[in-house]
Design an enzyme around this catalytic site. Structure first.
Site, PDB file in Angstrom:
ATOM      1  N   ARG A   1       0.720  -0.983  -0.283  1.00 31.14           N
ATOM      2  CA  ARG A   1      -0.023   0.088  -0.292  1.00 31.14           C
ATOM      3  C   ARG A   1       0.843   1.145   0.295  1.00 31.14           C
ATOM      4  O   ARG A   1       0.707   2.511  -0.745  1.00 31.14           O
ATOM      5  CB  ARG A   1      -1.567   0.048   1.077  1.00 31.14           C
ATOM      6  CG  ARG A   1      -2.062  -0.812   0.539  1.00 31.14           C
ATOM      7  CD  ARG A   1      -2.572  -1.194   2.536  1.00 31.14           C
ATOM      8  NE  ARG A   1      -4.541  -1.080   2.100  1.00 31.14           N
ATOM      9  CZ  ARG A   1      -5.728  -1.732   2.872  1.00 31.14           C
ATOM     10  NH1 ARG A   1      -5.436  -0.764   3.882  1.00 31.14           N
ATOM     11  NH2 ARG A   1      -6.472  -2.395   2.665  1.00 31.14           N
TER      12      ARG A   1
ATOM     13  N   ARG B   1       1.078  -2.327   7.465  1.00 29.40           N
ATOM     14  CA  ARG B   1      -0.155  -3.027   7.527  1.00 29.40           C
ATOM     15  C   ARG B   1      -0.423  -4.144   6.526  1.00 29.40           C
ATOM     16  O   ARG B   1      -0.627  -3.323   4.857  1.00 29.40           O
ATOM     17  CB  ARG B   1      -2.055  -2.441   8.107  1.00 29.40           C
ATOM     18  CG  ARG B   1      -2.394  -3.618   8.418  1.00 29.40           C
ATOM     19  CD  ARG B   1      -3.698  -2.937   9.191  1.00 29.40           C
ATOM     20  NE  ARG B   1      -4.921  -1.431   8.069  1.00 29.40           N
ATOM     21  CZ  ARG B   1      -5.705  -2.150   7.213  1.00 29.40           C
ATOM     22  NH1 ARG B   1      -5.740  -3.354   7.181  1.00 29.40           N
ATOM     23  NH2 ARG B   1      -5.776  -1.223   6.517  1.00 29.40           N
TER      24      ARG B   1
END
Length: 533
Positions: A289, A383
């Site tokens: 991400r 994450r």
């Protein structure tokens, strides 16, 4: 306010000894796991409405499909975390995932199934296997919360107190003895003290500290701020994950275009139609991400714009497969089946927060925490997609088990008494001071950072603190202070923390960050003094 009865704390002379702060996934799951032990859940908004969990689209990652293993899931989690994942914590989280999925099924969550009746799974960025359990493509968070709320409302041991903003932890030495909460506007001018033997903070993240975020307004760092002020250790605060593809239509919070769209083949293009992520990473749109967020940010900053093109991979099936995103787009006048969706990175998830152990215990006695307000170490610097809901349910469940063993006999005390008069009026719109803070965090501590910007942010935060006399905004400033202090101290780029003046990772910094309030104050003070000089 919902039509459900809201209990007045003044009406209870003796009541449970566990208070849960926050009505999101972690808070409700913990309350259910504590049943039939009496607990009270204090939520700033009507239950479920102020929680990021309800807006999560893709689902929960768990190694439940044929060919997948917990070892593979752990390897992907460690790889995404850029070298600082706590492997033991992450392993515990992943190993307990399938059992927590079973719990959610028993609570009535309608997870998707395939034609043979098995749980259906999809793949997301940085996962090597399809392991994300969802609901109708992009409705997982909403469906999970609806099921848990229904279960909570019919559980007699759980009392919901909606419309109470918790602003302070009551302490005696290093022991947390309760919370102080402010009723929403119109209820009372007085803050109320709630004495208790166990406080569980599940108050969410910090997204609302940024101008572009996918989080509700309640996710403004309140839990992190009040815990730090009470003496709790804060870990990894510099690691703020920006979701690459929020829908860029000027809404606050920004609606989210789920990662599952890219998992199903949607591509990222700029205004000229060039697929730019293929130039930046071998996994293109399915890169981690932080890589995708920086790629999109660069296109937007260069004036070329960034767009998510779903027309070929999804096309006319969009409305059926991803109804939430489809409705967001149509409300903005975009037909995602036939035209690209404008996107921009948005503050989405905080890997940092209150340091907790495997049982959700903080560094303060009597205080547990779960969900995004915490830093378990399971996410490291970045994450892995759909591990957040997994973390919430696993550690909320472990907290419930820990409390049951540590405090076996409920003890009734006098509960809720006036503390002092509130000086913090609740408003629907941000105050000028909060608007200033949000701009500062986006401009100086956002997707791309550098020393000069972070130093400027430190000075602005110091100035705002010097003028502030309100508890709620003080908690926000404290949370922001930790992000900036952590980013200034970490002299490298790693995961979601990217400094353009130090673009490479350093072996010296392949470790987690641990800060007390005194540490953060020192970093901010030194930086502010350098600017003044």
């Amino acid at each position: 306010m919902t039509s459900t009865t809201v209990f007045s704390p003044r009406s209870w002379a003796g009541i449970d000894d566990v208070v849960i702060v926050g009505g999101g996934l972690a808070g409700l799951f913990c309350a259910l796991k504590l049943a039939p032990r009496p607990v009270s859940v204090l939520a700033a908004a009507p239950i479920g409405q102020g929680a990021s969990s309800a807006w999560a689209q893709a689902g929960i990652a768990a190694a439940i499909s044929e060919g997948d293993t917990t070892e593979k899931h752990l390897q992907d989690t460690i790889a995404a975390g850029a070298g600082i994942v706590d492997g033991k914590i992450a392993g515990t989280m992943i190993a307990e995932g399938p059992d927590r999925i079973d719990d959610l099924l028993r609570y009535g969550v309608p997870f998707d199934r395939d034609l043979e009746g098995r749980l259906a799974v999809s793949r997301e960025a940085a996962h090597r296997e399809s392991r994300v359990v969802g609901v109708r493509g992009d409705m997982a968070g909403r469906a999970i919360m609806e099921a848990l709320i229904a279960e909570v409302r019919k559980t007699p041991s759980i009392r919901l107190l909606e419309g109470y903003v918790v602003e302070k932890l009551m302490t005696e030495g290093r022991y947390v003895t309760g919370v102080v909460a402010r009723p929403e506007r119109g209820k009372s001018k007085n803050r109320l003290a709630f004495p208790t033997r166990a406080v569980v903070l599940c108050s969410g993240g910090i997204g609302h500290l940024y101008t572009v975020t996918t989080n509700p307004g309640q996710s403004s760092g309140g839990g992190t701020g009040m815990a730090a002020q009470a003496g709790a250790v804060i870990a990894d605060p510099e690691f703020v994950q920006f979701h690459p593809t929020s829908i860029n239509v000027g809404r606050d919070p920004a609606p989210l275009a789920t990662e599952a769209l890219r998992g199903d083949g949607a591509t990222l293009i700029n205004g000229s139609g060039h697929r730019f992520m293929a130039d930046l990473h071998e996994d293109a749109e399915l890169a981690p991400r932080d890589v995708v967020a920086r790629g999109i940010f660069a296109e937007v900053q260069a004036g070329r714009g960034a767009f998510l093109d779903c027309t070929k991979a999804i096309g006319t099936a969009f409305a059926d497969r991803f109804p939430t995103v489809y409705n967001y787009c149509r409300e903005a006048g975009i037909d995602p089946a036939s035209e690209p969706i404008p996107v921009v990175p948005a503050a989405h998830y905080h890997m940092g927060g209150i340091l907790v152990d495997a049982d959700g215990r903080t560094s303060l006695d009597g205080l547990w925490a779960a969900g995004e307000v915490t830093s378990t170490g399971a996410h490291g610097a970045n994450r892995l997609a759909s591990n957040s809901l997994l973390e919430a349910v696993v550690f909320a469940g472990r907290i419930a088990e820990d409390i049951q063993g540590l405090l076996p006999a409920p003890k009734c005390d006098n509960w809720a008494s006036p503390a002092d008069e509130s000086d913090d009026v609740v408003t629907e719109s941000d105050s000028p001071e909060l608007q200033c803070l949000r701009r500062t965090m986006s401009n100086c501590a956002g997707v791309i950072r550098d020393h000069d910007g972070l130093t400027a942010a430190a000075r602005i935060i110091a100035d705002l603190e010097a003028r502030n006399h309100k508890a709620r905004f003080g908690n926000m400033l404290t949370a922001a202070k930790f992000v900036v202090a952590g980013a200034l101290r970490r002299a490298e780029s790693r995961g979601a923390h990217f400094r353009s003046d130090m673009p490479d990772a350093s072996p010296q910094w392949q470790k987690r960050t641990y800060l007390t309030l005194a540490d953060a104050d020192g970093v901010i003070r030194d930086a502010a003094e350098r600017v003044a000089a």
